[in-house]
Design a protein around this motif. Structure first.
Motif, PDB file in Angstrom:
ATOM      1  N   ARG A  22      33.026  47.929  11.819  1.00 15.39           N
ATOM      2  CA  ARG A  22      33.750  47.550  13.041  1.00 15.39           C
ATOM      3  C   ARG A  22      33.015  48.158  14.226  1.00 15.39           C
ATOM      4  O   ARG A  22      32.911  49.389  14.333  1.00 15.39           O
ATOM      5  CB  ARG A  22      35.199  48.029  12.981  1.00 15.39           C
ATOM      6  N   ALA A  23      32.491  47.313  15.101  1.00 15.61           N
ATOM      7  CA  ALA A  23      31.648  47.781  16.193  1.00 15.61           C
ATOM      8  C   ALA A  23      32.158  47.262  17.532  1.00 15.61           C
ATOM      9  O   ALA A  23      32.742  46.176  17.616  1.00 15.61           O
ATOM     10  CB  ALA A  23      30.201  47.334  15.977  1.00 15.61           C
ATOM     11  N   LEU A  24      31.923  48.059  18.554  1.00 15.70           N
ATOM     12  CA  LEU A  24      32.232  47.665  19.928  1.00 15.70           C
ATOM     13  C   LEU A  24      30.917  47.417  20.652  1.00 15.70           C
ATOM     14  O   LEU A  24      29.985  48.216  20.551  1.00 15.70           O
ATOM     15  CB  LEU A  24      33.043  48.758  20.620  1.00 15.70           C
ATOM     16  N   ALA A  25      30.850  46.307  21.378  1.00 12.92           N
ATOM     17  CA  ALA A  25      29.672  46.007  22.194  1.00 12.92           C
ATOM     18  C   ALA A  25      30.110  45.843  23.640  1.00 12.92           C
ATOM     19  O   ALA A  25      31.151  45.229  23.922  1.00 12.92           O
ATOM     20  CB  ALA A  25      28.977  44.745  21.694  1.00 12.92           C
ATOM     21  N   HIS A  26      29.311  46.384  24.557  1.00 12.92           N
ATOM     22  CA  HIS A  26      29.670  46.395  25.967  1.00 12.92           C
ATOM     23  C   HIS A  26      28.506  45.905  26.808  1.00 12.92           C
ATOM     24  O   HIS A  26      27.337  46.177  26.501  1.00 12.92           O
ATOM     25  CB  HIS A  26      30.049  47.838  26.381  1.00 12.92           C
ATOM     26  N   ALA A  27      28.825  45.155  27.842  1.00  9.50           N
ATOM     27  CA  ALA A  27      27.822  44.700  28.798  1.00  9.50           C
ATOM     28  C   ALA A  27      28.338  44.940  30.203  1.00  9.50           C
ATOM     29  O   ALA A  27      29.555  44.909  30.446  1.00  9.50           O
ATOM     30  CB  ALA A  27      27.515  43.218  28.600  1.00  9.50           C
ATOM     31  N   THR A  28      27.420  45.184  31.129  1.00 13.41           N
ATOM     32  CA  THR A  28      27.824  45.419  32.512  1.00 13.41           C
ATOM     33  C   THR A  28      26.902  44.681  33.459  1.00 13.41           C
ATOM     34  O   THR A  28      25.787  44.288  33.097  1.00 13.41           O
ATOM     35  CB  THR A  28      27.835  46.926  32.841  1.00 13.41           C
ATOM     36  N   SER A  29      27.379  44.494  34.669  1.00 11.76           N
ATOM     37  CA  SER A  29      26.589  43.875  35.723  1.00 11.76           C
ATOM     38  C   SER A  29      27.074  44.424  37.052  1.00 11.76           C
ATOM     39  O   SER A  29      28.249  44.776  37.189  1.00 11.76           O
ATOM     40  CB  SER A  29      26.746  42.347  35.682  1.00 11.76           C
ATOM     41  N   GLY A  30      26.167  44.498  38.013  1.00 10.57           N
ATOM     42  CA  GLY A  30      26.546  44.999  39.320  1.00 10.57           C
ATOM     43  C   GLY A  30      26.422  46.503  39.427  1.00 10.57           C
ATOM     44  O   GLY A  30      26.209  47.201  38.431  1.00 10.57           O
ATOM     45  N   PRO A  31      26.559  47.055  40.637  1.00  8.04           N
ATOM     46  CA  PRO A  31      26.367  48.494  40.856  1.00  8.04           C
ATOM     47  C   PRO A  31      27.496  49.331  40.276  1.00  8.04           C
ATOM     48  O   PRO A  31      28.670  48.952  40.343  1.00  8.04           O
ATOM     49  CB  PRO A  31      26.323  48.612  42.388  1.00  8.04           C
ATOM     50  N   CYS A  32      27.130  50.453  39.686  1.00 10.85           N
ATOM     51  CA  CYS A  32      28.113  51.450  39.241  1.00 10.85           C
ATOM     52  C   CYS A  32      29.168  50.858  38.300  1.00 10.85           C
ATOM     53  O   CYS A  32      30.362  51.101  38.462  1.00 10.85           O
ATOM     54  CB  CYS A  32      28.788  52.116  40.437  1.00 10.85           C
ATOM     55  N   LEU A  33      28.717  50.056  37.324  1.00 10.48           N
ATOM     56  CA  LEU A  33      29.624  49.476  36.338  1.00 10.48           C
ATOM     57  C   LEU A  33      30.673  48.587  36.992  1.00 10.48           C
ATOM     58  O   LEU A  33      31.854  48.628  36.653  1.00 10.48           O
ATOM     59  CB  LEU A  33      30.307  50.568  35.506  1.00 10.48           C
ATOM     60  N   GLN A  34      30.258  47.736  37.915  1.00 17.91           N
ATOM     61  CA  GLN A  34      31.216  46.916  38.646  1.00 17.91           C
ATOM     62  C   GLN A  34      31.901  45.885  37.755  1.00 17.91           C
ATOM     63  O   GLN A  34      33.109  45.695  37.827  1.00 17.91           O
ATOM     64  CB  GLN A  34      30.522  46.196  39.808  1.00 17.91           C
ATOM     65  N   GLN A  35      31.119  45.199  36.907  1.00 16.61           N
ATOM     66  CA  GLN A  35      31.677  44.193  36.007  1.00 16.61           C
ATOM     67  C   GLN A  35      31.435  44.636  34.571  1.00 16.61           C
ATOM     68  O   GLN A  35      30.353  45.116  34.241  1.00 16.61           O
ATOM     69  CB  GLN A  35      31.028  42.827  36.254  1.00 16.61           C
ATOM     70  N   ASN A  36      32.435  44.460  33.715  1.00 16.23           N
ATOM     71  CA  ASN A  36      32.333  44.946  32.346  1.00 16.23           C
ATOM     72  C   ASN A  36      32.886  43.933  31.356  1.00 16.23           C
ATOM     73  O   ASN A  36      33.958  43.358  31.574  1.00 16.23           O
ATOM     74  CB  ASN A  36      33.087  46.275  32.190  1.00 16.23           C
ATOM     75  N   LEU A  37      32.150  43.741  30.292  1.00 15.82           N
ATOM     76  CA  LEU A  37      32.563  42.874  29.188  1.00 15.82           C
ATOM     77  C   LEU A  37      32.571  43.699  27.910  1.00 15.82           C
ATOM     78  O   LEU A  37      31.648  44.484  27.673  1.00 15.82           O
ATOM     79  CB  LEU A  37      31.605  41.688  29.056  1.00 15.82           C
ATOM     80  N   VAL A  38      33.603  43.529  27.101  1.00  7.92           N
ATOM     81  CA  VAL A  38      33.731  44.257  25.835  1.00  7.92           C
ATOM     82  C   VAL A  38      34.020  43.267  24.719  1.00  7.92           C
ATOM     83  O   VAL A  38      34.891  42.398  24.857  1.00  7.92           O
ATOM     84  CB  VAL A  38      34.849  45.322  25.902  1.00  7.92           C
ATOM     85  N   ALA A  39      33.279  43.384  23.637  1.00  6.88           N
ATOM     86  CA  ALA A  39      33.508  42.567  22.442  1.00  6.88           C
ATOM     87  C   ALA A  39      33.717  43.487  21.248  1.00  6.88           C
ATOM     88  O   ALA A  39      33.055  44.525  21.135  1.00  6.88           O
ATOM     89  CB  ALA A  39      32.331  41.633  22.183  1.00  6.88           C
ATOM     90  N   VAL A  40      34.631  43.124  20.380  1.00  3.07           N
ATOM     91  CA  VAL A  40      34.874  43.864  19.140  1.00  3.07           C
ATOM     92  C   VAL A  40      34.430  42.983  17.977  1.00  3.07           C
ATOM     93  O   VAL A  40      34.889  41.840  17.839  1.00  3.07           O
ATOM     94  CB  VAL A  40      36.362  44.246  18.991  1.00  3.07           C
ATOM     95  N   LEU A  41      33.522  43.518  17.151  1.00  2.00           N
ATOM     96  CA  LEU A  41      32.951  42.765  16.044  1.00  2.00           C
ATOM     97  C   LEU A  41      33.330  43.435  14.729  1.00  2.00           C
ATOM     98  O   LEU A  41      33.352  44.673  14.649  1.00  2.00           O
ATOM     99  CB  LEU A  41      31.424  42.700  16.165  1.00  2.00           C
TER     100      LEU A  41
END
Length: 356
Positions: free
Chosen positions: A332-351
């Motif tokens: 069970r893993a968590l994956a995270h992506a960000t965009s923009g300054p200082c972690l402005q936008q965040n996406l989280v997926a659980v696999l």
């Protein structure tokens, strides 16, 4: 009755992942030439042909390419004739994956190809990224991406959440873990270096590099046919902070926490987390926001401190997490992506992988 039949919601999985080596410069190849090897690799892993793919979605940035609608040229690498069902996001490929996941949920397709690429080497990345900022009040001041990350790091230090030695340890661990990742750009021991913008030193900042990545998604039984141990997407969500930095607490990431909650990350512990934390201080913020304990293996691939190709690094985090499930190294893993300054936008997926 399968889980899919009982819930009424399609189960969707990452069934293949491929990436190029991250290189400081790729002057000798175009975006299409850089992309072709990963497209061939990810299709070969499943035995699929381009004509077998139900939906294609890509992520890239015209600002890096320096021309409008640059993604249309990359379609030459996909093979867009006969016509294909295709879409594009002007974002990291992780958000392209979110769109493809949504498409498969509707039942309009059973398979999807997601790819992203970025060449940061041709220009000054620190200057290019100022175009993300508020165009009226912030961008005219030209604060670059490292200076803004330094503000966040200093806020954490002032709050007692970390110090420079702890930040250096994060960078050293990341690059040490990257020795097992042949695609990473910065691997093994290296000096922390001089200050870039205090309190961030060279070792606290990501290398600038070019790369491409691709994944294939498949739904239900099709996923089991294409992959021995699919990485099922049990939840995925993305959220955004306020655009104005002055109204945010830079020591916290409410959007990452909310995205993780909506993705189901807090329902059961994860054993692995691939975090898109381009600066060492951002890992401190994300570990707290995502409630990651010391028993969670964070960035076994080396993470963005070892390789941070713009527009592809977030998709690579999902791909790396999925690949560990494919290999049986994670359940069970968590994956995270960000965009923009200082972690402005965040996406989280659980696999998750199916029980062994």
């Amino acid at each position: 009755m399968t889980r899919e039949e009982s819930s009424g919601v399609r189960d969707i999985a990452v069934v293949a992942f491929a990436q190029t080596d991250v290189l400081r410069t790729t002057d000798d190849v175009s975006e299409v030439e850089m992309l072709m090897p990963v497209l061939h690799s990810v299709l070969d892993q499943t035995g699929l042909k381009t004509a077998d793919i139900g939906f294609t979605c890509s992520g890239s940035s015209d600002y890096l390419a320096g021309r409008a609608f640059s993604f249309t040229l990359a379609l030459d690498g996909v093979g867009a004739w006969p016509p294909v069902s295709e879409s594009h996001v002007e974002m990291d490929g992780a958000w392209a994956l979110y769109e493809a996941w949504t498409k498969l949920l509707t039942g309009d397709a059973d398979t999807a190809l997601v790819y992203s690429y970025g060449k940061s080497s041709p220009g000054s990345l620190r200057d290019v990224l100022t175009r993300q900022l508020d165009p009226y009040y912030v961008a005219p001041l030209w604060p670059d991406s490292v200076a803004l990350a330094a503000l966040q790091a200093q806020a954490l230090i002032d709050a007692g959440a970390t110090d420079e030695n702890a930040l250096a340890a994060i960078g050293a661990r990341s690059r040490q873990d990257a020795t097992a990742n042949s695609h990473a750009q910065s691997r093994g021991p290296m000096p922390q270096g001089d200050y870039v913008v205090r309190p961030l030193r060279t070792g606290d900042c990501p290398p600038i590099g070019d790369a491409a990545a691709a994944v294939i998604l498949a739904a239900g039984e099709r996923a089991r046919q294409l992959c021995e141990r699919p990485a099922w997407i049990r939840g995925i969500d993305h959220r955004i902070e306020a655009h104005a930095l002055g109204v945010r607490d830079l020591t916290d990431s409410p959007s990452a926490r909310l995205a993780a909650e909506k993705a189901g990350a807090f329902e059961r512990p994860v054993d692995t987390a691939e975090l898109h934390a381009p600066f060492s201080a951002q890992e401190v913020v994300l570990r707290t926001a995502l409630k990651l304990g010391d028993d969670v293996r964070v960035n076994p691939s080396g993470g963005a401190l070892a390789a941070n190709p713009m527009m592809a690094a977030g998709l690579i985090r999902i791909g790396e997490a999925a690949a560990r499930i494919h290999r049986g190294e994670s359940d069970r893993a968590l994956a995270h992506a960000t965009s923009g300054p200082c972690l402005q936008q965040n996406l989280v997926a659980v696999l998750e992988g199916e029980p062994r």
